[in-house]
Write a protein that holds these residues in place. Structure first.
Motif, mmCIF file in Angstrom:
data_model
loop_
_atom_site.group_PDB
_atom_site.id
_atom_site.type_symbol
_atom_site.label_atom_id
_atom_site.label_comp_id
_atom_site.label_asym_id
_atom_site.label_seq_id
_atom_site.Cartn_x
_atom_site.Cartn_y
_atom_site.Cartn_z
ATOM 1 N N GLU A 91 11.518 -3.020 -5.205
ATOM 2 C CA GLU A 91 12.761 -3.782 -5.264
ATOM 3 C C GLU A 91 12.960 -4.581 -3.976
ATOM 4 O O GLU A 91 13.395 -5.747 -4.013
ATOM 5 C CB GLU A 91 13.941 -2.846 -5.497
ATOM 6 N N LYS A 92 12.634 -3.984 -2.839
ATOM 7 C CA LYS A 92 12.761 -4.692 -1.558
ATOM 8 C C LYS A 92 11.800 -5.874 -1.488
ATOM 9 O O LYS A 92 12.156 -6.960 -1.021
ATOM 10 C CB LYS A 92 12.497 -3.712 -0.412
ATOM 11 N N LEU A 93 10.584 -5.674 -1.968
ATOM 12 C CA LEU A 93 9.609 -6.766 -1.962
ATOM 13 C C LEU A 93 10.023 -7.884 -2.924
ATOM 14 O O LEU A 93 9.786 -9.067 -2.655
ATOM 15 C CB LEU A 93 8.222 -6.236 -2.341
ATOM 16 N N SER A 94 10.640 -7.505 -4.038
ATOM 17 C CA SER A 94 11.065 -8.519 -5.007
ATOM 18 C C SER A 94 12.194 -9.379 -4.473
ATOM 19 O O SER A 94 12.342 -10.545 -4.877
ATOM 20 C CB SER A 94 11.505 -7.842 -6.313
ATOM 21 N N ARG A 98 10.714 6.426 -4.391
ATOM 22 C CA ARG A 98 10.345 5.704 -3.173
ATOM 23 C C ARG A 98 9.575 4.434 -3.521
ATOM 24 O O ARG A 98 9.825 3.364 -2.939
ATOM 25 C CB ARG A 98 9.490 6.612 -2.282
ATOM 26 N N ALA A 99 8.669 4.531 -4.485
ATOM 27 C CA ALA A 99 7.912 3.351 -4.900
ATOM 28 C C ALA A 99 8.840 2.290 -5.491
ATOM 29 O O ALA A 99 8.692 1.081 -5.209
ATOM 30 C CB ALA A 99 6.844 3.754 -5.917
ATOM 31 N N LEU A 114 0.824 -1.206 0.000
ATOM 32 C CA LEU A 114 0.000 0.000 0.000
ATOM 33 C C LEU A 114 0.861 1.260 0.000
ATOM 34 O O LEU A 114 0.549 2.241 -0.689
ATOM 35 C CB LEU A 114 -0.929 -0.009 1.219
ATOM 36 N N GLU A 115 1.968 1.241 0.736
ATOM 37 C CA GLU A 115 2.871 2.399 0.746
ATOM 38 C C GLU A 115 3.437 2.653 -0.655
ATOM 39 O O GLU A 115 3.576 3.804 -1.092
ATOM 40 C CB GLU A 115 4.007 2.170 1.740
ATOM 41 N N ALA A 116 3.776 1.579 -1.374
ATOM 42 C CA ALA A 116 4.263 1.737 -2.742
ATOM 43 C C ALA A 116 3.187 2.327 -3.651
ATOM 44 O O ALA A 116 3.474 3.186 -4.498
ATOM 45 C CB ALA A 116 4.732 0.390 -3.280
ATOM 46 N N GLN A 117 1.932 1.899 -3.479
ATOM 47 C CA GLN A 117 0.842 2.438 -4.296
ATOM 48 C C GLN A 117 0.616 3.920 -3.999
ATOM 49 O O GLN A 117 0.412 4.721 -4.921
ATOM 50 C CB GLN A 117 -0.442 1.650 -4.033
ATOM 51 N N VAL A 118 0.627 4.271 -2.723
ATOM 52 C CA VAL A 118 0.438 5.676 -2.357
ATOM 53 C C VAL A 118 1.585 6.525 -2.903
ATOM 54 O O VAL A 118 1.372 7.625 -3.440
ATOM 55 C CB VAL A 118 0.333 5.826 -0.824
ATOM 56 N N SER A 119 2.818 6.035 -2.791
ATOM 57 C CA SER A 119 3.975 6.770 -3.318
ATOM 58 C C SER A 119 3.873 6.938 -4.824
ATOM 59 O O SER A 119 4.191 8.007 -5.372
ATOM 60 C CB SER A 119 5.271 6.029 -2.956
ATOM 61 N N TYR A 120 3.411 5.906 -5.520
ATOM 62 C CA TYR A 120 3.271 5.981 -6.982
ATOM 63 C C TYR A 120 2.237 7.027 -7.370
ATOM 64 O O TYR A 120 2.467 7.843 -8.266
ATOM 65 C CB TYR A 120 2.848 4.606 -7.504
ATOM 66 N N TRP A 131 7.814 -2.194 -13.499
ATOM 67 C CA TRP A 131 7.962 -1.678 -14.858
ATOM 68 C C TRP A 131 7.211 -0.355 -15.015
ATOM 69 O O TRP A 131 7.716 0.592 -15.646
ATOM 70 C CB TRP A 131 7.440 -2.699 -15.870
ATOM 71 N N ALA A 132 6.000 -0.280 -14.450
ATOM 72 C CA ALA A 132 5.232 0.970 -14.527
ATOM 73 C C ALA A 132 5.943 2.100 -13.802
ATOM 74 O O ALA A 132 5.974 3.250 -14.277
ATOM 75 C CB ALA A 132 3.835 0.754 -13.932
ATOM 76 N N THR A 133 6.549 1.803 -12.663
ATOM 77 C CA THR A 133 7.276 2.819 -11.905
ATOM 78 C C THR A 133 8.490 3.325 -12.679
ATOM 79 O O THR A 133 8.765 4.533 -12.703
ATOM 80 C CB THR A 133 7.722 2.245 -10.553
ATOM 81 N N ASP A 134 9.202 2.418 -13.338
ATOM 82 C CA ASP A 134 10.359 2.834 -14.136
ATOM 83 C C ASP A 134 9.936 3.713 -15.308
ATOM 84 O O ASP A 134 10.649 4.670 -15.673
ATOM 85 C CB ASP A 134 11.112 1.606 -14.639
#
Length: 644
Positions: free
Chosen positions: A122-125, A116-117, A103-109, A140-143
């Protein structure tokens, strides 16, 4: 007691109908309003039904106890209501669970904090839990967003793997990354791949396929327009039904691209109407910054085409008054550009400048307005005035005590404009001092711009001052500490310190590649035979050296004879006859001059070098005089001869 039993039953139940769960919760809460378990289950049911505002109301009514118990649900409801700052605070307080990280990654995105996302994904992967496919799609979407935002150095993906090309979502996001890089041909290939996978998928229903294919078609249309494939873009227009697109953001982009593909710019009023048909997207469906900037620019461009100058001046001025000044945000500076264009009222060149310059005098810290003035000066070929305008605005920022003003003063993008202008006029000292000042400002900041520090360090290497070389060494050392694999930083540190104290850099020499290894693959003979264009300075020096050597060897006979036009030659000119070398001297100064008559010979003798100067007339005497040596006066009483 009944409410508690119902709450326990709901926790163990597996009811698929969330409306039924909601009704059961409401019935239980009428008997016991303070039952946290039932309230928690009701919040989850509302979230499942996409009733996010209602879920927030239940959470607010439940107080801090319910928010603490349902912390993740609270953060998710805030996120879906586009209250991103509150959502980030809530998800941070909810704990360090894996769900909270997602959820933190989604909010950051959504908040466009893509770095940050990317770090979270990367940490989750690195600790997979069966959601590798989802993590790959989102990373991929974040990149792609990082590339569009101009932060390419943080992009982690390069080429999609075989596994990435097996899902249409990953293939689509990989296509977006290539499109952001400007690799439209590769993006087109990946979009075709995503389209084919989506069409042949057995997991999607026909309705889901239509919903997924529409964004792909809209992106495909953009790629075709960018590549100038007009006919293919025209045929694709028939596949896009704008009214069937549920998301307002995608619908707005689709309508914009369709209008431009159909080239309805013949009538600016029809274009204005077409671009304003779709309402603005809000909340989590709103456009990202790079999309909003482009569409805002299109909207203001049509305002100019229909000559809505006064309205644009008012609307842009109102928006600028709500923004900080100076601002380095693209959206704010874009408003300044269109505000200036509205004041110019369609005028360009010197006429447009005369209407915009008074604005810059009143708003010297408006960077968008400053860059507009600079562009107009450069287009007119007046680089000096452009430099003066930038230096004047930088001085006003330098006099401010605000830290934000100082950061804007040394903004890398703004300084790159000034350095480019200095380069056009060959002002090397100003370039060096400007970059040195910027480096001293940024080197102690937490996120110093690496490219600016490297440029400053390279510039200082050309200085003869030991202080500048020391500063260059410190900058290269700082860059090396940031990235130990940066060979440029190592080489720069060695180059800056070698002349000052060789012992300090002797140990770093082993980290640099040998010169022989660097030039081992260079075929010097092939380069010479192919022809190497030398720089202007080296070519001039070589020509001067070769010319001097040629003159010393051949003397006057080796000089190049200039061709003289026939109109400048005398009528009796004979090319076979050697010209008189004294023809440029006056007649009486030539060696062949012979005076005629007694007076002429006398004047010629008087002009002879080495003659005695006459005291009476100040002229050379005609004959040397004999001076008597004693007191003898033998001829003293001699009478003068005369007529008898």
């Amino acid at each position: 007691m009944v409410a508690q039993s119902l709450s326990s039953l709901l926790q163990r139940a597996s009811i698929d109908d969330h409306e039924e769960i909601l009704q059961s919760c409401n019935a239980a809460l009428t008997k016991s309003k303070s039952d946290l378990n039932t309230q928690h289950i009701k919040v989850i049911a509302l979230l499942k039904l996409d009733r996010y505002e209602d879920a927030l109301r239940v959470l607010e009514a439940g107080g801090d106890a319910l928010k603490k118990r349902a912390g993740l649900e609270h953060a998710y409801a805030l996120y879906k209501c586009a209250r991103l700052e509150e959502a980030m605070a809530a998800v941070t307080q909810s704990g360090a669970s894996r769900g909270a990280s997602h959820l933190e990654a989604q909010v950051s995105y959504r908040a466009e904090q893509f770095r940050r996302a990317a770090d979270i994904y990367e940490k989750l992967s690195n600790e997979p839990r069966g959601e590798e496919n989802d993590l790959s799609i989102n990373s991929w979407a974040t990149d792609a967003q990082l590339q569009w935002k101009g932060e390419a150095e943080y992009v982690r993906h390069d080429r999609p793997s075989r596994e990435d090309l097996e899902a249409f979502e990953t293939a689509y996001n990989a296509a977006c990354l290539n499109i952001a890089k400007g690799a439209y041909a590769q993006g087109e290939v990946l979009l075709n791949r995503a389209k084919n996978i989506c069409q042949t998928s057995e997991e999607l229903s026909p309705e889901d396929k239509v919903a997924e294919l529409l964004p792909i078609a809209v992106q495909y249309l953009y790629v075709l327009i960018q590549q100038g494939k007009t006919e293919e873009a025209e045929s694709l227009l028939n596949e896009i039904s704008v009214e069937d697109i549920p998301e307002l953001s995608t619908k707005k982009i689709a309508r914009n691209n369709i209008v431009l593909a159909r080239q309805t710019t013949v009538n600016p009023y029809l274009l204005y109407k077409a671009l304003h048909e779709t309402p603005e997207a809000t909340d989590n469906d709103r456009l990202f910054a790079f999309q909003d900037n482009a569409l805002t620019g299109n909207s203001h461009a049509t305002d100019l085409l229909v000559q809505k100058y006064d309205g644009m001046i008012r609307s842009t001025a109102k928006a600028l008054s709500k923004s900080s000044c100076p601002s380095t945000e693209a959206s704010t500076n874009l408003l300044s550009v269109y505000n200036a264009a509205a004041h110019a009222r369609g005028e360009t060149g010197s006429k447009g400048l005369n209407k915009i310059l008074p604005l810059l005098e009143r708003r010297p810290k408006d960077l968008g307005l400053l860059l507009t003035v600079v562009q107009l000066y450069v287009n007119a070929g007046n680089t000096t005035s452009a430099i003066t305008a930038v230096e004047r605005s930088l001085k006003s920022l330098e006099e401010s005590a605000s830290e934000a003003d100082q950061d804007a003063r040394f903004n890398p993008g703004l300084l790159s404009v000034l350095v480019s202008l200095y380069q056009l006029e060959g002002r090397k000292l100003q370039i060096r001092s400007t970059l040195a000042q910027a480096a001293s400002h940024w080197r102690n900041k937490p996120e110093a711009p690496t490219s600016l520090l490297r440029a400053a360090a390279k510039s200082l290497l050309y200085s003869d001052s030991s202080a500048d070389l020391t500063t260059a060494g410190d900058l290269f050392k700082f860059l090396y500490q940031q990235d130990s694999s940066d060979r440029i930083a190592i080489a720069g540190y060695v180059a800056s310190k070698a002349t000052l104290d060789y012992s300090q850099v002797e140990s770093q020499l082993d980290q640099l590649p040998a010169i022989g290894d660097l030039v081992a693959s260079v075929d010097i003979s092939a380069l010479e035979s192919a022809g190497i264009a030398p720089s202007a300075s080296s070519a001039a020096a070589a020509a001067a050296f070769a010319g001097a050597r040629k003159r010393s060897a051949s003397g006057k006979e080796g000089r190049v004879v200039k061709r003289v036009r026939k109109s400048r030659l005398p009528k009796d000119y004979d090319p076979a006859k050697k010209a008189d070398p004294e023809r440029w001297l006056p007649l009486r100064d030539r060696s062949s001059y012979r005076p005629k008559g007694r007076k002429g010979k006398q004047r010629a003798a008087e002009r002879t070098q080495g003659g005695v100067v006459s005291e009476k007339l100040g002229e050379p005497a005609s004959q040397p005089q004999i001076v008597s040596g004693g007191g003898g006066g033998a001829n003293k009483n001699k009478k003068k001869k005369g007529k008898r």
